[in-house]
Design an enzyme around this catalytic site. Structure first.
Site, PDB file in Angstrom:
ATOM      1  N   GLU A   1      17.084  34.498  13.607  1.00  9.28           N
ATOM      2  CA  GLU A   1      18.160  33.596  14.000  1.00  9.28           C
ATOM      3  C   GLU A   1      17.778  32.796  15.245  1.00  9.28           C
ATOM      4  O   GLU A   1      17.013  33.256  16.086  1.00  9.28           O
ATOM      5  CB  GLU A   1      19.438  34.401  14.288  1.00  9.28           C
ATOM      6  CG  GLU A   1      19.993  35.060  13.034  1.00  9.28           C
ATOM      7  CD  GLU A   1      21.308  35.792  13.270  1.00  9.28           C
ATOM      8  OE1 GLU A   1      22.183  35.683  12.410  1.00  9.28           O
ATOM      9  OE2 GLU A   1      21.461  36.470  14.305  1.00  9.28           O
TER      10      GLU A   1
ATOM     11  N   GLY B   1      13.723  39.748  19.918  1.00  3.96           N
ATOM     12  CA  GLY B   1      12.359  40.110  20.273  1.00  3.96           C
ATOM     13  C   GLY B   1      12.077  40.090  21.757  1.00  3.96           C
ATOM     14  O   GLY B   1      12.830  39.530  22.551  1.00  3.96           O
TER      15      GLY B   1
ATOM     16  N   CYS C   1      21.674  46.647  22.751  1.00  2.00           N
ATOM     17  CA  CYS C   1      21.265  45.389  22.114  1.00  2.00           C
ATOM     18  C   CYS C   1      21.202  45.477  20.596  1.00  2.00           C
ATOM     19  O   CYS C   1      20.549  46.351  20.040  1.00  2.00           O
ATOM     20  CB  CYS C   1      19.913  44.947  22.672  1.00  2.00           C
ATOM     21  SG  CYS C   1      19.259  43.472  21.884  1.00  2.00           S
TER      22      CYS C   1
ATOM     23  N   CYS D   1      12.697  44.313  17.396  1.00  2.65           N
ATOM     24  CA  CYS D   1      12.188  44.500  18.762  1.00  2.65           C
ATOM     25  C   CYS D   1      11.984  45.990  18.996  1.00  2.65           C
ATOM     26  O   CYS D   1      12.813  46.801  18.606  1.00  2.65           O
ATOM     27  CB  CYS D   1      13.179  43.952  19.786  1.00  2.65           C
ATOM     28  SG  CYS D   1      12.628  44.142  21.496  1.00  2.65           S
TER      29      CYS D   1
ATOM     30  N   SER E   1      15.363  40.893  32.665  1.00  2.09           N
ATOM     31  CA  SER E   1      16.547  41.659  32.265  1.00  2.09           C
ATOM     32  C   SER E   1      16.558  42.955  33.049  1.00  2.09           C
ATOM     33  O   SER E   1      15.921  43.931  32.671  1.00  2.09           O
ATOM     34  CB  SER E   1      16.498  41.947  30.762  1.00  2.09           C
ATOM     35  OG  SER E   1      16.631  40.738  30.057  1.00  2.09           O
TER      36      SER E   1
ATOM     37  N   CYS F   1      18.069  28.675  21.838  1.00  2.00           N
ATOM     38  CA  CYS F   1      17.622  30.033  22.116  1.00  2.00           C
ATOM     39  C   CYS F   1      16.788  30.458  20.916  1.00  2.00           C
ATOM     40  O   CYS F   1      17.310  30.544  19.801  1.00  2.00           O
ATOM     41  CB  CYS F   1      18.851  30.923  22.293  1.00  2.00           C
ATOM     42  SG  CYS F   1      18.478  32.666  22.479  1.00  2.00           S
TER      43      CYS F   1
ATOM     44  N   HIS G   1      19.581  44.659  34.639  1.00  2.00           N
ATOM     45  CA  HIS G   1      20.725  45.397  34.094  1.00  2.00           C
ATOM     46  C   HIS G   1      21.081  46.702  34.796  1.00  2.00           C
ATOM     47  O   HIS G   1      21.992  47.412  34.356  1.00  2.00           O
ATOM     48  CB  HIS G   1      20.553  45.683  32.597  1.00  2.00           C
ATOM     49  CG  HIS G   1      20.275  44.479  31.759  1.00  2.00           C
ATOM     50  ND1 HIS G   1      20.782  43.239  32.037  1.00  2.00           N
ATOM     51  CD2 HIS G   1      19.530  44.320  30.636  1.00  2.00           C
ATOM     52  CE1 HIS G   1      20.361  42.377  31.123  1.00  2.00           C
ATOM     53  NE2 HIS G   1      19.605  42.994  30.264  1.00  2.00           N
TER      54      HIS G   1
ATOM     55  N   CYS H   1      24.017  36.134  23.225  1.00  2.00           N
ATOM     56  CA  CYS H   1      22.856  36.946  23.558  1.00  2.00           C
ATOM     57  C   CYS H   1      23.095  38.385  23.138  1.00  2.00           C
ATOM     58  O   CYS H   1      24.155  38.951  23.384  1.00  2.00           O
ATOM     59  CB  CYS H   1      22.623  36.924  25.060  1.00  2.00           C
ATOM     60  SG  CYS H   1      21.305  35.844  25.533  1.00  2.00           S
TER      61      CYS H   1
ATOM     62  N   CYS I   1      16.510  48.789  23.747  1.00  2.00           N
ATOM     63  CA  CYS I   1      17.593  48.811  24.738  1.00  2.00           C
ATOM     64  C   CYS I   1      18.878  49.264  24.047  1.00  2.00           C
ATOM     65  O   CYS I   1      19.209  48.790  22.960  1.00  2.00           O
ATOM     66  CB  CYS I   1      17.773  47.437  25.364  1.00  2.00           C
ATOM     67  SG  CYS I   1      16.255  46.832  26.116  1.00  2.00           S
TER      68      CYS I   1
HETATM   69  N1  SAH Z   1      13.823  40.776  24.998  1.00  2.00           N
HETATM   70  C1  SAH Z   1      14.067  39.862  26.046  1.00  2.00           C
HETATM   71  C2  SAH Z   1      14.712  38.578  25.578  1.00  2.00           C
HETATM   72  C3  SAH Z   1      15.739  38.682  24.506  1.00  2.00           C
HETATM   73  S1  SAH Z   1      17.243  39.493  24.949  1.00  2.00           S
HETATM   74  C4  SAH Z   1      14.899  40.519  27.127  1.00  2.00           C
HETATM   75  O1  SAH Z   1      15.396  41.607  26.908  1.00  2.00           O
HETATM   76  O2  SAH Z   1      14.996  39.936  28.186  1.00  2.00           O
HETATM   77  C5  SAH Z   1      18.076  38.219  25.881  1.00  2.00           C
HETATM   78  C6  SAH Z   1      19.080  38.749  26.893  1.00  2.00           C
HETATM   79  O3  SAH Z   1      20.270  39.217  26.219  1.00  2.00           O
HETATM   80  C7  SAH Z   1      18.576  39.906  27.694  1.00  2.00           C
HETATM   81  O4  SAH Z   1      18.925  39.795  29.040  1.00  2.00           O
HETATM   82  C8  SAH Z   1      19.318  41.054  27.061  1.00  2.00           C
HETATM   83  O5  SAH Z   1      19.357  42.164  27.869  1.00  2.00           O
HETATM   84  C9  SAH Z   1      20.653  40.440  26.794  1.00  2.00           C
HETATM   85  N2  SAH Z   1      21.504  41.181  25.865  1.00  2.00           N
HETATM   86  C10 SAH Z   1      21.147  42.057  24.912  1.00  2.00           C
HETATM   87  N3  SAH Z   1      22.228  42.526  24.257  1.00  2.00           N
HETATM   88  C11 SAH Z   1      23.297  41.914  24.819  1.00  2.00           C
HETATM   89  C12 SAH Z   1      24.696  41.946  24.559  1.00  2.00           C
HETATM   90  N4  SAH Z   1      25.195  42.680  23.585  1.00  2.00           N
HETATM   91  N5  SAH Z   1      25.515  41.197  25.340  1.00  2.00           N
HETATM   92  C13 SAH Z   1      25.002  40.400  26.309  1.00  2.00           C
HETATM   93  N6  SAH Z   1      23.696  40.294  26.574  1.00  2.00           N
HETATM   94  C14 SAH Z   1      22.850  41.044  25.836  1.00  2.00           C
HETATM   95 FE1  SF4 Z   2      14.524  43.874  22.797  1.00  2.00          FE
HETATM   96 FE2  SF4 Z   2      15.560  42.302  24.735  1.00  2.00          FE
HETATM   97 FE3  SF4 Z   2      17.156  43.539  22.931  1.00  2.00          FE
HETATM   98 FE4  SF4 Z   2      15.910  44.971  24.794  1.00  2.00          FE
HETATM   99  S1  SF4 Z   2      17.470  43.397  25.146  1.00  2.00           S
HETATM  100  S2  SF4 Z   2      16.051  45.504  22.605  1.00  2.00           S
HETATM  101  S3  SF4 Z   2      13.985  43.896  24.969  1.00  2.00           S
HETATM  102  S4  SF4 Z   2      15.643  41.961  22.508  1.00  2.00           S
END
Ligand code: SAH
Ligand code: SF4
Length: 337
Positions: free
Chosen positions: A89, A156, A116, A109, A211, A102, A213, A330, A113
């Site tokens: 996507e 990813g 996610c 991935c 990221s 984006c 967090h 995101c 996390c």
């Molecule tokens: N893998 C990379 C980039 C993709 S994730 C990373 O983790 O940085 C893009 C962003 O979305 C990251 O900051 C991630 O932590 C955040 N993210 C993941 N799940 C989310 C959610 N459910 N709500 C808001 N942000 C989220």
């Molecule tokens: Fe992968 Fe980024 Fe999601 Fe973590 S937040 S699982 S690194 S896509």
């Protein structure tokens, strides 16, 4: 056969030189491919037949299949099918300063996390360079408007597909290709420390987002298992190095998870952690998903957290929300579907 969308102009120059041809042909070809947006080498009129014949033996035009489009206010989500049947996507967002996309960098991935959705499917494979380039090119064509900003924040971990992402950035930034200024491109990483060091040397003008967090290892270990490989101290050291080399401001992304990382104590700890760094914090209201139990922090707690950081002289913003109605926000993008 290689996709014509997978090669940087420098590499195409090398190709022509190795074939006893003229280096400048690379720029000619790029103008046809990215400016005139041709679909076949036959459309090229200013390059001799032999060169074209050879190009056809080595390169091909390929496209992603647009399976579905979902629209909401100021946002469109695209579901693409790749040539091997996998799906990814991309999301386009309309801002007052321009249009951003984006893009995804992998199918699934491996970082795992806990909050996610994208990571619920283990990595199937890396996206190839052309699969990332074509997300931008095809969406741009579909909306018939110029995309001005790219964030590599879809499905990813971009630094787990480092070489392809670097070539993608090169093509995105190339004035003869997608022509997007480096400062309009942002890479987001969960913190693959060795790659942060590499990236600082390679692409000093591209924006880096980390990221984070969590303000400490105890919390971060619970929500991001990559923290057991590269912990917060290692990340902060890498970020210091990055800032020293590039002189650029780094973004720390911080998802607000109710009762996990959103307390006043966490805010103070975060302020102490990054005080003095040329950085800012982007607070992200968590986008809840059906499959994961984390909850979004209350709006009032997000404001408190913001105020505490401000008082400690930390630059902080609260992210504007996009696309939660079409699950385009995101962390809500998926490779399954
Ligand atoms: N893998 C990379 C980039 C993709 S994730 C990373 O983790 O940085 C893009 C962003 O979305 C990251 O900051 C991630 O932590 C955040 N993210 C993941 N799940 C989310 C959610 N459910 N709500 C808001 N942000 C989220
Ligand atoms: Fe992968 Fe980024 Fe999601 Fe973590 S937040 S699982 S690194 S896509």
């Amino acid at each position: 056969m290689k996709s014509i969308y997978s090669i940087t102009r420098k590499k195409l120059e090398d190709y022509f030189i190795n074939n006893n041809d003229k280096k400048f042909r690379a720029t000619q070809i790029f103008e046809w491919v990215y400016r005139k947006e041709i679909n076949s080498f036959d459309e090229i009129t200013n390059v001799n037949k032999d060169s074209i014949k050879k190009l056809k033996e080595n390169f091909t035009f390929n496209f992603l299949k647009i399976l579905r489009k979902q629209e909401d206010k100021d946002v469109k989500k695209y579901l693409f099918e790749l040539s091997d049947g996998n799906k990814i996507e991309s999301v386009v967002m309309y801002h007052d300063y321009g249009i951003s996309i984006c893009v995804s960098s992998q199918i699934g991935c491996n970082m795992g996390c806990a909050f996610c959705e994208s990571g619920r499917l283990k990595k199937v494979r890396n996206l190839t360079v052309d699969e990332i380039v074509l997300q931008v090119l095809q969406v741009q064509k579909d909306i018939n408007e110029r995309i001005s900003h790219i964030v590599i924040m879809g499905i990813g971990e971009p630094f787990d597909n480092y070489d392809n992402v670097i070539d993608f950035i090169n093509i995105a930034n190339d004035a003869y290709a997608l022509a997007i200024g480096a400062r309009h491109i942002t890479v987001s990483t969960s913190g693959l420390v060795p790659k942060i060091y590499e990236f600082a040397k390679e692409y000093s003008q591209v924006n880096l987002a980390i990221s984070l967090h969590a303000p400490n290892n105890e919390i971060r270990n619970k929500i991001m298992k990559i923290n057991k490989v590269y912990d917060i101290n290692q990340i902060i050291n890498a970020v210091k190095d990055y800032i020293a080399i590039t002189n650029r401001k780094v973004t720390f992304e911080y998802i607000m998870l109710k009762n996990v990382n959103d307390t006043d104590v966490c805010a103070k700890e975060l302020a102490n952690l990054i005080k003095g760094l040329n950085a800012y914090v982007n607070l992200i209201p968590y986008n809840e998903t059906n499959n994961i139990e984390f909850k979004r922090s209350n709006t009032s707690q997000i404001s408190r957290f913001y105020d505490i950081l401000k008082k400690e002289n930390i630059n902080v913003t609260i992210r504007r929300e996009f696309g939660s109605n079409v699950s385009a926000a995101c962390g809500q993008l998926r490779s399954e579907n």
